[in-house]
Motif scaffolding. Structure first.
Motif, mmCIF file in Angstrom:
data_model
loop_
_atom_site.group_PDB
_atom_site.id
_atom_site.type_symbol
_atom_site.label_atom_id
_atom_site.label_comp_id
_atom_site.label_asym_id
_atom_site.label_seq_id
_atom_site.Cartn_x
_atom_site.Cartn_y
_atom_site.Cartn_z
ATOM 1 N N ARG A 155 36.272 36.236 64.989
ATOM 2 C CA ARG A 155 37.126 35.927 63.837
ATOM 3 C C ARG A 155 36.957 34.464 63.424
ATOM 4 N NH1 ARG A 155 40.556 39.366 66.795
ATOM 5 N NH2 ARG A 155 41.757 37.656 67.716
ATOM 6 N N MET A 156 36.695 33.605 64.396
ATOM 7 C CA MET A 156 36.442 32.203 64.096
ATOM 8 C C MET A 156 35.140 32.059 63.306
ATOM 9 S SD MET A 156 36.456 29.009 66.828
ATOM 10 C CE MET A 156 37.724 29.820 67.806
ATOM 11 N N PHE A 157 34.098 32.775 63.736
ATOM 12 C CA PHE A 157 32.829 32.759 63.004
ATOM 13 C C PHE A 157 33.006 33.302 61.589
ATOM 14 C CE2 PHE A 157 30.923 32.469 67.259
ATOM 15 C CZ PHE A 157 29.925 31.528 67.030
ATOM 16 N N ASP A 158 33.788 34.392 61.460
ATOM 17 C CA ASP A 158 34.026 34.993 60.142
ATOM 18 C C ASP A 158 34.749 34.013 59.222
ATOM 19 O OD1 ASP A 158 32.840 37.302 61.078
ATOM 20 O OD2 ASP A 158 34.741 38.350 61.456
ATOM 21 N N ALA A 159 35.738 33.293 59.784
ATOM 22 C CA ALA A 159 36.493 32.319 58.987
ATOM 23 C C ALA A 159 35.583 31.183 58.522
ATOM 24 C CB ALA A 159 37.662 31.762 59.804
ATOM 25 N N PHE A 160 34.691 30.758 59.388
ATOM 26 C CA PHE A 160 33.772 29.674 59.034
ATOM 27 C C PHE A 160 32.841 30.107 57.903
ATOM 28 C CE2 PHE A 160 29.925 27.118 59.497
ATOM 29 C CZ PHE A 160 30.438 25.839 59.649
ATOM 30 N N GLU A 161 32.283 31.324 58.013
ATOM 31 C CA GLU A 161 31.369 31.819 56.983
ATOM 32 C C GLU A 161 32.099 32.038 55.655
ATOM 33 O OE1 GLU A 161 28.109 31.973 57.076
ATOM 34 O OE2 GLU A 161 28.236 31.113 59.088
ATOM 35 N N SER A 162 33.347 32.504 55.744
ATOM 36 C CA SER A 162 34.138 32.698 54.533
ATOM 37 C C SER A 162 34.402 31.361 53.842
ATOM 38 C CB SER A 162 35.466 33.377 54.875
ATOM 39 O OG SER A 162 36.321 33.428 53.745
ATOM 40 N N MET A 163 34.752 30.349 54.631
ATOM 41 C CA MET A 163 35.011 29.025 54.062
ATOM 42 C C MET A 163 33.730 28.439 53.484
ATOM 43 S SD MET A 163 36.883 25.719 55.866
ATOM 44 C CE MET A 163 38.181 26.757 56.550
ATOM 45 N N LYS A 164 32.642 28.677 54.148
ATOM 46 C CA LYS A 164 31.352 28.172 53.664
ATOM 47 C C LYS A 164 30.972 28.795 52.330
ATOM 48 C CE LYS A 164 26.580 27.563 55.316
ATOM 49 N NZ LYS A 164 25.658 27.842 56.444
ATOM 50 N N ALA A 165 31.307 30.079 52.164
ATOM 51 C CA ALA A 165 30.934 30.801 50.941
ATOM 52 C C ALA A 165 31.939 30.620 49.814
ATOM 53 C CB ALA A 165 30.776 32.295 51.249
ATOM 54 N N SER A 166 33.239 30.578 50.152
ATOM 55 C CA SER A 166 34.277 30.624 49.122
ATOM 56 C C SER A 166 35.166 29.393 49.080
ATOM 57 C CB SER A 166 35.160 31.872 49.332
ATOM 58 O OG SER A 166 34.383 33.043 49.379
ATOM 59 N N GLY A 167 34.916 28.436 49.956
ATOM 60 C CA GLY A 167 35.790 27.284 50.007
ATOM 61 C C GLY A 167 37.028 27.577 50.838
ATOM 62 N N PHE A 168 37.932 26.634 50.869
ATOM 63 C CA PHE A 168 39.148 26.768 51.665
ATOM 64 C C PHE A 168 40.198 27.536 50.871
ATOM 65 C CE2 PHE A 168 43.068 25.793 53.686
ATOM 66 C CZ PHE A 168 42.778 25.462 54.997
ATOM 67 N N LEU A 169 40.613 28.684 51.398
ATOM 68 C CA LEU A 169 41.627 29.505 50.735
ATOM 69 C C LEU A 169 42.972 29.305 51.413
ATOM 70 C CD1 LEU A 169 39.635 32.853 50.252
ATOM 71 C CD2 LEU A 169 39.932 30.972 48.628
ATOM 72 N N GLY A 170 44.024 29.184 50.604
ATOM 73 C CA GLY A 170 45.368 29.035 51.136
ATOM 74 C C GLY A 170 45.940 30.364 51.579
#
Length: 254
Positions: A155-170
């Motif tokens: 889940r940590m890896f998924d969060a990192f890839e999501s942030m890398k692709a979409s930026g920081f989501l609130g």
């Protein structure tokens, strides 16, 4: 092999412990100062909520969060939104003091994975979770099997890839609660001070150098509130705070 960050964490933890002891010793002063300032500014009882949570989450430029507070202020002065006194003199500057990065295993682990490329089994957090699981002690998130530890890291890896692709989501963008955004306090000068939660997410944001993050303002220094009242010529503290928070949104580059 001991990672470079892990090797540094003992003196960092000692620095953090000394600072935490100072916070605890000064608790009575914070409380007294807050009661005095609440009466002077007309904010109501010291523990009263000036604004609902939905108004306190705001997107800000990443570099606006310039300091770190070793102990979450709510552990010292209850649930007060307004806090007076010299608590903001005991913060760590993020750019010049690495204590925030070295003293917390959650933060260290993010750097160990995404900056040092360590296997998850060699990270501080994995080792800690595994030891507690083997000994039958209470483990973060109710983990009872090694596969659950691996799922936690996935889940940590998924969060990192999501942030890398979409930026920081609130959290509101993710369907969560505003209070679960990265928590900050505002010091007397209007500087944002990171508190204790969101350690993984904040470290990821630092590594990826995202332009902005979403923070939840838990505490505000009384002098910053007074400054907002004076700057915006607004006698109502809660309205002045809303105007002050809008200023952080305006600092984000398009």
């Amino acid at each position: 092999m001991i990672s470079e960050i892990q090797a540094l964490n003992i003196p960092a933890r000692l620095r953090r412990s000394r600072r935490a002891a100072a916070h605890t010793a000064m608790r009575p002063l914070f409380r007294i100062a807050t009661r005095i300032e609440a009466k002077r500014l007309g904010t109501g009882k010291p523990g009263s909520q000036l604004l609902p949570a939905k108004h306190l989450s705001v997107r800000v430029a990443l570099d606006k969060v310039g300091h770190y507070y070793a102990d979450v202020p709510s552990n010292i002065i209850g649930g007060y939104q307004m806090v007076a006194g010299p608590w903001d003199k005991l913060v760590y500057p993020l750019n010049s003091d690495s204590t925030w990065r070295e003293a917390c295993r959650h933060t260290r682990t993010v750097y160990q994975i995404f900056e040092q490329d360590l296997p998850i089994e060699q990270t501080d957090e994995y080792r800690k979770l595994y030891r507690k699981m083997v000994r039958g002690k209470s483990v973060r998130k109710g983990i009872k099997r090694e596969q659950e530890i691996r799922d936690y890291f996935q889940r940590m890896f998924d969060a990192f890839e999501s942030m890398k692709a979409s930026g920081f989501l609130g959290q509101q963008e993710l369907g969560g609660k505003p209070k679960d955004d990265i928590r900050v306090a505002i010091d007397r000068h209007g500087q944002l001070v990171r508190l204790g939660n969101g350690r993984h997410r904040f470290a990821m944001a630092q590594i990826l150098t995202v332009p902005s993050i979403v923070v939840h303002v838990c505490h505000m220094h009384s002098r910053w509130i007074e400054s907002c009242m004076r700057t915006y010529q607004e006698p109502e503290p809660h309205k002045a705070i809303l105007l002050g928070l809008e200023g952080y949104r305006g600092d984000i580059s398009p």
